[in-house]
Design an enzyme around this catalytic site. Structure first.
Site, PDB file in Angstrom:
ATOM      1  N   ASP A 238      39.086   0.713  37.930  1.00  0.00           N
ATOM      2  CA  ASP A 238      38.426   1.431  39.015  1.00  0.00           C
ATOM      3  C   ASP A 238      37.078   0.784  39.338  1.00  0.00           C
ATOM      4  OD1 ASP A 238      40.452   3.197  39.139  1.00  0.00           O
ATOM      5  OD2 ASP A 238      39.454   4.802  38.043  1.00  0.00           O
TER       6      ASP A 238
ATOM      7  N   MET B 210      30.574  13.895  41.421  1.00  0.00           N
ATOM      8  CA  MET B 210      30.742  13.636  42.857  1.00  0.00           C
ATOM      9  C   MET B 210      29.988  14.681  43.672  1.00  0.00           C
ATOM     10  SD  MET B 210      34.790  12.684  42.718  1.00  0.00           S
ATOM     11  CE  MET B 210      35.181  13.731  41.327  1.00  0.00           C
TER      12      MET B 210
ATOM     13  N   LYS C   2      38.257   2.935  44.760  1.00  0.00           N
ATOM     14  CA  LYS C   2      38.277   3.969  45.795  1.00  0.00           C
ATOM     15  C   LYS C   2      36.817   4.204  46.153  1.00  0.00           C
ATOM     16  CE  LYS C   2      42.331   6.553  44.290  1.00  0.00           C
ATOM     17  NZ  LYS C   2      42.396   6.986  42.913  1.00  0.00           N
TER      18      LYS C   2
HETATM   19  N1  SAH Z   1      36.480  10.028  34.791  1.00  0.00           N
HETATM   20  C1  SAH Z   1      35.077   9.899  35.105  1.00  0.00           C
HETATM   21  C2  SAH Z   1      34.721  10.618  36.374  1.00  0.00           C
HETATM   22  C3  SAH Z   1      35.334  10.023  37.608  1.00  0.00           C
HETATM   23  S1  SAH Z   1      34.833  10.811  39.072  1.00  0.00           S
HETATM   24  C4  SAH Z   1      34.254  10.409  33.919  1.00  0.00           C
HETATM   25  O1  SAH Z   1      34.801  10.993  32.989  1.00  0.00           O
HETATM   26  O2  SAH Z   1      33.060  10.161  33.900  1.00  0.00           O
HETATM   27  C5  SAH Z   1      33.486   9.793  39.599  1.00  0.00           C
HETATM   28  C6  SAH Z   1      32.186  10.507  39.376  1.00  0.00           C
HETATM   29  O3  SAH Z   1      31.801  10.387  38.013  1.00  0.00           O
HETATM   30  C7  SAH Z   1      31.025   9.924  40.143  1.00  0.00           C
HETATM   31  O4  SAH Z   1      30.978  10.381  41.470  1.00  0.00           O
HETATM   32  C8  SAH Z   1      29.863  10.465  39.344  1.00  0.00           C
HETATM   33  O5  SAH Z   1      29.634  11.829  39.628  1.00  0.00           O
HETATM   34  C9  SAH Z   1      30.410  10.382  37.944  1.00  0.00           C
HETATM   35  N2  SAH Z   1      29.996   9.155  37.248  1.00  0.00           N
HETATM   36  C10 SAH Z   1      30.764   8.129  36.836  1.00  0.00           C
HETATM   37  N3  SAH Z   1      30.037   7.217  36.195  1.00  0.00           N
HETATM   38  C11 SAH Z   1      28.779   7.666  36.182  1.00  0.00           C
HETATM   39  C12 SAH Z   1      27.556   7.181  35.654  1.00  0.00           C
HETATM   40  N4  SAH Z   1      27.477   6.021  34.975  1.00  0.00           N
HETATM   41  N5  SAH Z   1      26.435   7.922  35.830  1.00  0.00           N
HETATM   42  C13 SAH Z   1      26.482   9.109  36.473  1.00  0.00           C
HETATM   43  N6  SAH Z   1      27.597   9.595  36.993  1.00  0.00           N
HETATM   44  C14 SAH Z   1      28.736   8.903  36.858  1.00  0.00           C
END
Ligand code: SAH
Length: 470
Positions: free
Chosen positions: A249, A384, A271
């Site tokens: 991703d 998000m 995405k």
């Molecule tokens: N599976 C992922 C989430 C995917 S949805 C998890 O467990 O973290 C994508 C969202 O994850 C982003 O919009 C943001 O809100 C969050 N996200 C992912 N990586 C991040 C990071 N390094 N710092 C802060 N938010 C993050």
């Protein structure tokens, strides 16, 4: 990286050394390992150079280098132990189109000679761009110890067998063949029966592997964590390293992708919010297509694969195609974000539950149990949520939330460009806009960074219920 490491073919090429000094001897020990024709120019040659000359290993010309002496040379070394003479030699070399190295003078050299671990045809070259010779020596010593002296013999025999090995299918089967040869069968055969036994063992191993059934492919749905490669699990790291195909991703960091093998097929299926995107159905099809050929597929998802990761759709597709899969949990963004601001998700006396929410769902801004979330002490991580911030604020206020409820945004948690914005529900949208937070970010509702807590209302332990009270 200022110096790019390459291996230069010196077979039949000229290498010219200006200066028959002790400094030249050190370089010549390395250069004479190659198949180059070596000429040394210099008066009063060091005895070792004179010896090499009488053994026919190099040409020694008993005078300083002169214009035209570097014609057709691939490399010219300045080893005169005299700066002016080295500069003169460098000019002669460059005029002849050769690459020039002045020993111990990085600035005026076109290339540097690395420290070498020699298991010809396997060569480890170590360079520090002159920054840490001590470190280079240590790395060399470690590698000398680690790499068996037999490695070169095995590699040479292996090299002569490459044509035969091509009868195995390209990719994993061929890699397994070579791994088994170098890791166990080759070294054993060499110790027990010498080089002939190694050749025989290769032929037997090949016949055995040609008769094996082709292995079934599989998929590992791997949590890649929030970005910092040190936050990967050991299992994620191993499976990523073993994968033939890596499908990742957009939020998976480049440092993590570095851990894939160089020969792996690496495909981004990003995405981008409101941008061009891979369709989930196409991602599913891609996994199935590769696994069906017998490949080991690492499907890397940011954070934990089971948190807002459309994991179920991918599992259903794999089940539908009869492909085995496993799930490797990862550190979800909210866990990394909580660590960054040094708070816990739950705390005695503050919150007994903690919600993971999304700011968006398929219908747009997501609806939630706003009444519950507006209660004092409620705590949640909103994924998000940046673009939904004003919507979330409005909903919570309507349901009676305290405008002073702490809200903390953590953008790029665990990464070098991490940003933290501590604000309140009332100030949320403006604080995000003025800090330029565009995401990926976690919004913590009801949690403030530990430092802010210390400053505002340091924890009053008398109000924390005891275990019995709970
Ligand atoms: N599976 C992922 C989430 C995917 S949805 C998890 O467990 O973290 C994508 C969202 O994850 C982003 O919009 C943001 O809100 C969050 N996200 C992912 N990586 C991040 C990071 N390094 N710092 C802060 N938010 C993050």
């Amino acid at each position: 990286m200022r110096h790019f490491p390459i291996f230069r073919d010196l077979r039949g090429r000229r290498v010219v050394v200006s200066g028959a000094t002790e400094t030249a001897v050190a370089k010549l020990r390395l250069i004479l390992k190659t198949e180059a024709t070596v000429t040394v120019y210099g008066k009063d040659p060091h005895p070792q150079i004179a010896r090499w000359s009488s053994e026919g290993k190099l040409h020694l010309i008993d005078r300083p280098i002169d214009r035209g002496d570097a014609i057709c040379a691939a490399l010219v070394y300045g080893a005169n132990e005299d700066a002016a003479e080295d500069a003169r030699a460098a000019q002669i070399g460059r005029d002849a189109g050769a690459l020039v190295n002045i020993v111990d003078n990085l600035g005026d050299s076109d290339f540097i000679t690395p420290a070498i671990v020699d298991r010809d045809p396997v060569t480890v070259a170590i360079g520090t761009e002159g920054a840490a010779p001590v470190l280079a020596r240590r790395i060399k010593a470690e590698n000398e110890e680690r790499l068996s002296p037999d490695l070169g013999v095995l590699a040479r025999i292996g090299q002569s067998f490459r044509g035969e090995a091509e009868s195995l299918p390209h990719g994993r089967p061929r890699r397994r063949f070579w791994a088994r040869f170098y890791d166990e069968i080759g070294p054993r055969a060499l110790t027990e029966g010498g080089e002939d036994a190694v050749r025989a063992a290769l032929a037997t191993l090949l016949a055995e592997m040609l008769n094996e059934q082709t292995e079934a492919g599989r998929v590992a749905l791997i949590g890649a964590g929030p970005g910092d490669p040190e936050l990967l699990t050991l299992k994620a790291r191993r499976l990523l390293h073993e994968a033939d195909v890596v499908i990742y991703d957009r939020l998976v960091s480049p440092e993590i992708l570095e851990l894939a093998r160089r020969e792996a097929i690496v495909i981004e299926v990003g995405k981008i919010p409101n941008g061009p995107s891979w369709k989930q159905a196409d991602i599913n099809a891609l996994m199935v297509e590769h696994a069906a050929t017998g490949a080991h597929v690492a499907r890397l998802k940011s954070g934990d694969p089971a948190v807002f990761g459309r994991l179920d759709e991918e599992m259903d597709a794999l089940d539908g195609a009869g492909i085995a899969f496993e799930i490797i949990p990862g550190i979800t963004a909210a866990a990394a974000a909580a660590a960054s601001i040094k708070v816990s998700w739950t705390r005695r006396g503050r919150n007994k539950s903690f919600r993971l929410m999304t700011g968006h769902d398929v219908d747009g801004f997501a609806e939630h149990d706003w009444r519950g979330l507006a209660q004092p002490g409620a705590a949640a991580a909103i994924y998000m949520g940046v673009r939904a911030a004003r919507f979330v604020q409005g909903r919570l206020m309507i349901h009676g939330a305290d405008p002073d409820t702490p809200v903390t945004a953590i953008e790029n948690a665990s990464r070098g460009d991490q940003k933290i914005v501590a604000t309140t529900l009332a100030g949320l949208p403006d604080a995000l806009a003025s800090a330029g937070i565009t995401g990926p970010a976690i919004l913590f509702l009801g949690l403030a960074p530990r430092e802010a807590l210390d400053a505002a209302d340091s924890i009053d332990t008398t109000h924390i219920p005891t275990a019995e009270a709970l």
